[in-house]
Design an enzyme around this catalytic site. Structure first.
Site, short mmCIF file in Angstrom:
data_model
loop_
_atom_site.label_atom_id
_atom_site.label_comp_id
_atom_site.label_asym_id
_atom_site.label_seq_id
_atom_site.Cartn_x
_atom_site.Cartn_y
_atom_site.Cartn_z
N ASP A 148 0.82 -1.21 0.00
CA ASP A 148 0.00 0.00 0.00
C ASP A 148 0.85 1.26 0.00
O ASP A 148 0.43 2.31 -0.51
CB ASP A 148 -0.97 0.00 1.19
CG ASP A 148 -0.28 -0.31 2.51
OD1 ASP A 148 0.93 -0.60 2.52
OD2 ASP A 148 -0.97 -0.27 3.55
N ARG A 190 -8.50 -4.66 16.60
CA ARG A 190 -9.33 -5.83 16.91
C ARG A 190 -8.47 -6.96 17.45
O ARG A 190 -7.26 -6.99 17.23
CB ARG A 190 -10.03 -6.33 15.65
CG ARG A 190 -10.77 -5.27 14.86
CD ARG A 190 -12.09 -4.92 15.47
NE ARG A 190 -12.84 -4.00 14.62
CZ ARG A 190 -14.05 -3.56 14.89
NH1 ARG A 190 -14.67 -3.94 15.99
NH2 ARG A 190 -14.67 -2.72 14.07
N HIS A 193 -5.12 -8.58 11.85
CA HIS A 193 -5.66 -7.63 10.88
C HIS A 193 -5.40 -8.18 9.49
O HIS A 193 -4.36 -8.76 9.21
CB HIS A 193 -4.95 -6.28 11.09
CG HIS A 193 -5.55 -5.16 10.32
ND1 HIS A 193 -5.32 -4.97 8.99
CD2 HIS A 193 -6.36 -4.14 10.71
CE1 HIS A 193 -5.95 -3.88 8.58
NE2 HIS A 193 -6.59 -3.37 9.60
#
EC number: 2.4.1.355
Length: 573
Positions: free
Chosen positions: A179, A207, A211
């Protein structure tokens, strides 16, 4: 043409994708003006079944790859090729967005004709997110006049034609950091980059579990992405000097915040040759002329990385950490360093201000005690001196406090109020600094921004008796930078504290307008014809108890003339 395509790659996202889908369904923006493109990477849970429930709430496009790709790159590419919106927004399946994100972004883009729009992010559940580039909204920024190079995640809004016309897609053969290359390409090809910071628009959530965008990546794969970014910058349609400056800023970011930072002190020795070889391949793509543009402390690291010399590279990182060097001197406030015998001198290395952490701060009506530690300082202990500086806010008055104790780099300063109380009335506000002196060079650092938990509630103060007047000394933290300062102002004693007799031999002193702290220990009360000794103890921030050595009658209590603590006298009449 609809305004937005919201691109969501998914993989086993059943536990959290509902939150994202709800945030999209609640957008204050016409549903006909945006689509949600979901591409699933062969989930084995109920992710797609959950997505399908939103058919009537969202303009959905849903597809699934035939085989698992192992990363978000390919799902994003497939979705991008399907996108029909004028702009695309990439959202990770475990995040969510503000209900006003699309509405506000559309209005901003229409007004400012942005090609790339960065929207303010907020971390949830302890997730760290970039912040420095979101201090204010800006219709137009560049890679050099802003901090946008420090956020290379794809979670931004892009003009679709910018990406497709310039063949900007995610490299699918790379499973991590791809990215960064994507975003850098978009930055370099955009005519206008904007920042929208009016509110938190994108919520990045931490979370449990893994991920989707996080997985182990080998040094070879990671540094290959970094090399490709360097090549992309050098091949951009810009002037060479401009490209060199962008590449230098990218290197500053990389060596400060990526896995490269301190790797030779963290990675196992047997793995370090693999790392330096991969890092060296990356740095060899960087022209040596760029070295002069990076942060000066990085130049030795670039030199040894380019040579793939892990031993000297490790020596540089260890030397910086310890602040100890084979040879060094300071000329015009800059370091000249030789890291090993026979190695070159690196000249003109800037000495960055140390970071100061306030590990303790205690005060009463007798003294202030603070303990400070120096962190990330390029000069080791034994080569510098420290002292505390109290500087009046109007810059006219200065008081210095010498070091009291140096206990394993923990510097303690005792500010005796008796010694400085004559100077305090000259100014109401005194700022606290640590001065670090190396030879003739002096570094001044404000104190308090980095600290352990402060032991007092706001406005807790000490009372000081000076000549025939009373003053309040209040430590506080500044609004803008959260550093500690001292506020000193005249008060009326009877408006600030009250004395009450409890039983026959206890006096309770209570702060009327705030809490006041006193030095515990011997105390006395002076009557018209008598003096009674006692023991003072602080029972709370707002209350002090004086246990007297003998009983006192109520009529005598009303005639108390003075209250003496160990180092202060308070005249009450």
């Amino acid at each position: 043409m609809m305004k937005f395509s919201v691109i969501v790659p998914t993989y086993n996202s059943e536990k959290y994708i509902t939150e994202l889908l709800n945030s999209l369904a609640k957008q204050d923006f016409p549903k006909t003006e945006f689509e949600v493109v979901v591409v699933d990477d062969c989930s084995t849970d109920q992710t797609l079944q959950i997505v399908e429930k939103y058919r009537n709430k969202l303009n959905l496009k849903v597809s699934q790859l035939e085989t698992n790709s192992g990363g978000p790159g390919k799902p994003r590419n497939v979705a991008l090729k399907q996108a029909e919106g004028e702009f695309v927004l990439f959202v990770d399946s475990d995040d969510y967005i503000n209900k006003e994100t699309l509405k506000d972004a559309a209005a901003f883009i229409d007004e400012h004709h942005s090609d790339v729009l960065l929207i303010k992010m907020k971390g949830v559940n302890g997730r760290g997110v970039p912040q420095s580039m979101f201090k204010e909204t800006a219709p137009e920024v560049t890679l050099l006049n802003s901090r946008i190079i420090y956020t290379l995640s794809p979670t931004k809004i892009y003009r679709t034609t910018l990406l497709k016309d310039n063949d900007i897609y995610f490299p699918e053969e790379l499973k991590s950091a791809e990215d960064q290359l994507f975003t850098m390409k978009a930055y370099l090809n955009a005519n206008r980059i904007s920042v929208l910071s009016d509110k938190a628009y994108y919520y990045a959530t931490k979370r449990e579990g893994e991920h989707m965008s996080s997985a182990y990546v080998s040094p070879e794969d990671f540094y290959e992405v970094m090399r490709l970014i360097a090549v992309e910058i050098l091949n951009a349609d810009l002037e060479e000097a401009h490209k060199d400056q962008i590449l230098a800023e990218f290197l500053n970011r990389h060596f400060s915040f990526s896995r490269t930072n301190g790797f030779s002190l963290k990675v196992k020795l047997e793995d370090q040759p693999q790392w330096i070889n991969a890092l060296g391949d990356f740095i060899q793509a960087v022209p040596e002329r760029v070295d002069a543009l990076v942060m000066s402390k990085l130049r030795p690291l670039l030199h040894y990385a380019r040579a793939k010399d892990i031993d000297n590279y490790r020596t540089v990182e260890e030397s910086y950490r310890q602040g100890q060097y084979y040879r060094f001197d300071i000329v015009d406030g800059k370091l000249n360093i030789q890291f090993n015998e026979g190695e070159p001198y690196f000249e003109g290395i800037d000495i960055a201000k140390p970071k100061v952490k306030m590990t303790a701060f205690k005060f009463d009506n007798h003294k202030i005690v603070t303990e400070l530690t120096l962190n990330e300082f390029m000069i080791g202990e034994g080569h510098y001196d420290v002292r505390l500086k109290l500087h009046s806010r109007n810059k006219k008055h200065t008081m210095y406090v010498p070091l009291s104790v140096n206990a394993n780099k923990q510097y303690r300063f005792n500010i005796m109020l008796e010694d400085i109380k004559a100077y305090l009335p000259k100014e109401k506000i005194w700022d606290v600094f640590l001065e670090v002196q190396i030879g003739t060079e002096v570094f001044e650092v404000r104190v308090g921004n980095q600290r352990n938990k402060y032991a007092y509630t706001a406005e807790t103060s000490a009372l000081i008796h000076l000549n025939n007047d009373f003053y309040r000394l209040t430590p506080y933290f500044t609004k803008d930078f959260n550093n500690i300062s001292l506020y000193f102002t005249a008060i009326t004693l009877t408006d600030s504290i009250s004395l009450k007799l409890k039983g026959k031999n206890k006096i309770i002193l209570t702060g009327l307008d705030r809490g006041y702290v006193f030095e515990e220990g011997m105390a006395s009360v002076v009557l018209k014809d008598d003096m009674i000794m006692g023991m003072l103890s602080q029972t709370s921030e707002n209350e002090v108890e004086i246990l007297l050595s003998k009983d006192i009658k109520k009529r005598d209590f009303k005639n108390i003339v003075k209250l003496n603590t160990a180092h202060m006298t308070y005249s009450l009449k």
